[in-house]
Design a protein around this motif. Structure first.
Motif, PDB file in Angstrom:
ATOM      1  N   GLY A 197       0.816  -1.214   0.000  1.00  0.00           N
ATOM      2  CA  GLY A 197       0.000   0.000   0.000  1.00  0.00           C
ATOM      3  C   GLY A 197       0.842   1.253   0.000  1.00  0.00           C
ATOM      4  O   GLY A 197       0.554   2.222  -0.722  1.00  0.00           O
ATOM      5  N   LEU A 200       2.527   1.868  -3.489  1.00  0.00           N
ATOM      6  CA  LEU A 200       1.566   2.349  -4.481  1.00  0.00           C
ATOM      7  C   LEU A 200       1.139   3.777  -4.166  1.00  0.00           C
ATOM      8  O   LEU A 200       1.014   4.612  -5.070  1.00  0.00           O
ATOM      9  CB  LEU A 200       0.348   1.429  -4.518  1.00  0.00           C
ATOM     10  N   GLY A 201       0.919   4.086  -2.887  1.00  0.00           N
ATOM     11  CA  GLY A 201       0.542   5.444  -2.511  1.00  0.00           C
ATOM     12  C   GLY A 201       1.604   6.463  -2.869  1.00  0.00           C
ATOM     13  O   GLY A 201       1.304   7.556  -3.382  1.00  0.00           O
ATOM     14  N   VAL A 204       1.515   7.037  -6.581  1.00  0.00           N
ATOM     15  CA  VAL A 204       0.371   7.866  -6.962  1.00  0.00           C
ATOM     16  C   VAL A 204       0.658   9.340  -6.689  1.00  0.00           C
ATOM     17  O   VAL A 204       0.357  10.218  -7.512  1.00  0.00           O
ATOM     18  CB  VAL A 204      -0.904   7.408  -6.220  1.00  0.00           C
ATOM     19  N   VAL A 216     -10.332  10.983  -4.740  1.00  0.00           N
ATOM     20  CA  VAL A 216     -10.040   9.553  -4.710  1.00  0.00           C
ATOM     21  C   VAL A 216     -11.196   8.790  -4.068  1.00  0.00           C
ATOM     22  O   VAL A 216     -11.690   9.170  -3.004  1.00  0.00           O
ATOM     23  CB  VAL A 216      -8.741   9.272  -3.920  1.00  0.00           C
ATOM     24  N   ILE A 218     -12.163   4.911  -2.636  1.00  0.00           N
ATOM     25  CA  ILE A 218     -11.466   3.737  -2.138  1.00  0.00           C
ATOM     26  C   ILE A 218     -12.398   2.527  -2.133  1.00  0.00           C
ATOM     27  O   ILE A 218     -13.456   2.549  -1.493  1.00  0.00           O
ATOM     28  CB  ILE A 218     -10.956   3.971  -0.696  1.00  0.00           C
ATOM     29  N   PHE A 235      -1.679   2.984   1.968  1.00  0.00           N
ATOM     30  CA  PHE A 235      -1.865   3.714   0.714  1.00  0.00           C
ATOM     31  C   PHE A 235      -2.281   5.155   0.975  1.00  0.00           C
ATOM     32  O   PHE A 235      -1.805   6.092   0.319  1.00  0.00           O
ATOM     33  CB  PHE A 235      -2.929   3.007  -0.128  1.00  0.00           C
ATOM     34  N   LEU A 276      -9.648   9.208  -9.294  1.00  0.00           N
ATOM     35  CA  LEU A 276      -8.882   7.979  -9.112  1.00  0.00           C
ATOM     36  C   LEU A 276      -9.668   6.977  -8.288  1.00  0.00           C
ATOM     37  O   LEU A 276     -10.223   7.327  -7.239  1.00  0.00           O
ATOM     38  CB  LEU A 276      -7.559   8.284  -8.404  1.00  0.00           C
ATOM     39  N   PHE A 278      -9.073   3.496  -6.222  1.00  0.00           N
ATOM     40  CA  PHE A 278      -8.084   2.583  -5.643  1.00  0.00           C
ATOM     41  C   PHE A 278      -8.778   1.306  -5.212  1.00  0.00           C
ATOM     42  O   PHE A 278      -9.771   1.337  -4.473  1.00  0.00           O
ATOM     43  CB  PHE A 278      -7.401   3.222  -4.436  1.00  0.00           C
ATOM     44  N   ALA A 285      -9.961  -3.540  -8.076  1.00  0.00           N
ATOM     45  CA  ALA A 285      -9.671  -2.594  -9.158  1.00  0.00           C
ATOM     46  C   ALA A 285     -10.376  -3.002 -10.446  1.00  0.00           C
ATOM     47  O   ALA A 285     -10.942  -2.154 -11.157  1.00  0.00           O
ATOM     48  CB  ALA A 285      -8.161  -2.526  -9.374  1.00  0.00           C
ATOM     49  N   VAL A 303      -6.044   2.057  -9.889  1.00  0.00           N
ATOM     50  CA  VAL A 303      -4.863   1.347  -9.419  1.00  0.00           C
ATOM     51  C   VAL A 303      -5.307   0.224  -8.487  1.00  0.00           C
ATOM     52  O   VAL A 303      -6.380   0.288  -7.883  1.00  0.00           O
ATOM     53  CB  VAL A 303      -3.866   2.269  -8.672  1.00  0.00           C
ATOM     54  N   THR A 323      -0.211  -1.545 -10.489  1.00  0.00           N
ATOM     55  CA  THR A 323      -0.476  -2.510  -9.434  1.00  0.00           C
ATOM     56  C   THR A 323       0.862  -2.824  -8.776  1.00  0.00           C
ATOM     57  O   THR A 323       1.908  -2.297  -9.178  1.00  0.00           O
ATOM     58  CB  THR A 323      -1.155  -3.784  -9.984  1.00  0.00           C
TER      59      THR A 323
END
Length: 371
Positions: A197, A200-201, A204, A216, A218, A235, A276, A278, A285, A303, A323
């Motif tokens: 997480g 990826l965060g 981003v 965003v 989630i 994330f 976005l 997530f 996703a 993502v 990913t």
């Protein structure tokens, strides 16, 4: 290094009462482990408006098994006080929750390959996605005798009672991929949910650098499950510290594509300005992508986490941005068991590094699907 004391041989009178639970509930019991009680210094990244939310997420991660594992990885060791002599046979029992998913099959294959390499015997027992059967399988293995017990549990609720039986018979036990707090395994080689997480965060944040008010949504995993919490919270932290992201909606998708599609549909309908999506795993996703496709919605990035084949296809087709590979750990645990049984130290916690996947890494051949 810590030499583990021999476990007392007194037999514990243990009666297992298995609650009517499934793998979709919280599978990691909390504990008053000292690591989880340590005060956390808040790092808000200079974003005062998000400080309280950041503090809350940091505190949650400090009590989360996968947050603790990421922090403690490689810092402590255990050594067998009664090692087997060279050449003595070693029998490992590997209880896996099921073999209905390609990732679980991969775990089995890696465990068997590692066992063959070390010249040890391994008995892989699938619970066929039945929690009660898995607990019975573990109890039977303990009763029949094994040199070491290795587990990838569907749920750990009630598992501590079973493990007391292993301790009574001085059977060392290990966790692979999923683990547990409040018990005394030799080692836990866990999936890097928190690290996945976080990476990826951070990616981003860099991807949207220079943009303000990025909205965003989630799609979280299983409510209350620590793997989902670790991924989502880790994330979110970089995004909140960046101070340029707005979390406009959160709904659980239960790590399933269909549930996640419904969650995404709800959030997209209520929030016309989402930039976005997530997903707490790639199934989430991909469910989000399905919701976008069915609604004709464009201009929303996606993502996820896991690195499954369908997500590679979505990234290549421009339907998703990125990913992170979710790596199997069963082979590593078999390596550790062989080392431990021969008297060599093994880590209390081990969390693998993670690999970010984008269209560029796929096209260059640097990334391959995890399953």
């Amino acid at each position: 290094m810590k030499i583990r004391a021999a476990i007392p041989t007194a037999v514990f009178a243990t009666t297992l009462l298995i609650a009517g639970c499934s793998s979709s509930v919280n599978n990691n019991a909390e504990t008053t482990d000292p690591a989880s009680a340590t005060p956390v210094e808040v790092d808000d990244g200079g974003c005062a408006k998000n400080r309280d939310q950041i503090a809350s997420l940091q505190q949650d991660l400090a009590k989360n098994l996968y947050g603790i594992a990421a922090e403690q990885s490689g810092k402590g060791e255990n050594t067998n006080p009664n090692p087997k002599p060279d050449g003595a046979p070693i029998k490992i029992t590997f209880s896996v929750e099921g073999l209905s998913h390609p990732f679980l099959v991969k775990q089995k294959e890696l465990a068997e390959a590692a066992a063959a390499e070390h010249g040890v015997e391994i008995n892989v027992i699938s619970a066929n996605d039945d929690v009660n059967q898995q607990f019975n399988d573990i109890q039977n293995a303990i009763a029949q005798g094994t040199d070491a017990l290795m587990m990838m549990p569907a749920t750990t609720q009630g598992l501590d009672a079973v493990l007391k039986q292993a301790e009574a018979k001085q059977i060392p036990y290990f966790f692979t991929q999923k683990g547990m707090l409040g018990v005394d395994p030799v080692s836990q080689v866990l999936a890097p949910y928190a690290n996945e997480g976080k990476q990826l965060g951070e990616w981003v944040v860099e991807h949207y650098k220079g943009q303000e008010d990025v909205n965003v949504a989630i799609i979280s995993g299983i409510p209350g499950d620590q793997s989902s919490d670790a991924r989502v919270n880790s994330f979110l932290l970089p995004l909140l510290r960046a101070c340029t992201f707005n979390i406009v909606a959160t709904q659980p998708g239960n790590y399933r594509r269909g549930d996640s599609e419904k969650a995404a549909q709800n959030m997209l309908a209520a929030n016309p300005d989402v930039d976005l999506l997530f997903g707490a795993n790639d199934e989430a996703a991909l469910g989000g992508i399905a919701a976008l496709t069915s609604s004709g919605r464009q201009g929303v990035d996606v993502v996820g986490l896991d690195g499954e084949t369908d997500m590679f296809t979505a990234i290549t087709n421009g339907q998703a941005l990125a990913t992170v590979i979710h790596k199997p750990t069963a082979g590593i645990v078999v390596d550790e068991i062989a080392e431990y049984m021969r008297g060599n130290p093994v880590p209390e916690y081990k969390v693998l590094d993670e690999d970010l996947v984008t269209r560029e890494t796929i096209e260059s051949g640097a990334s391959q699907p995890a399953f």
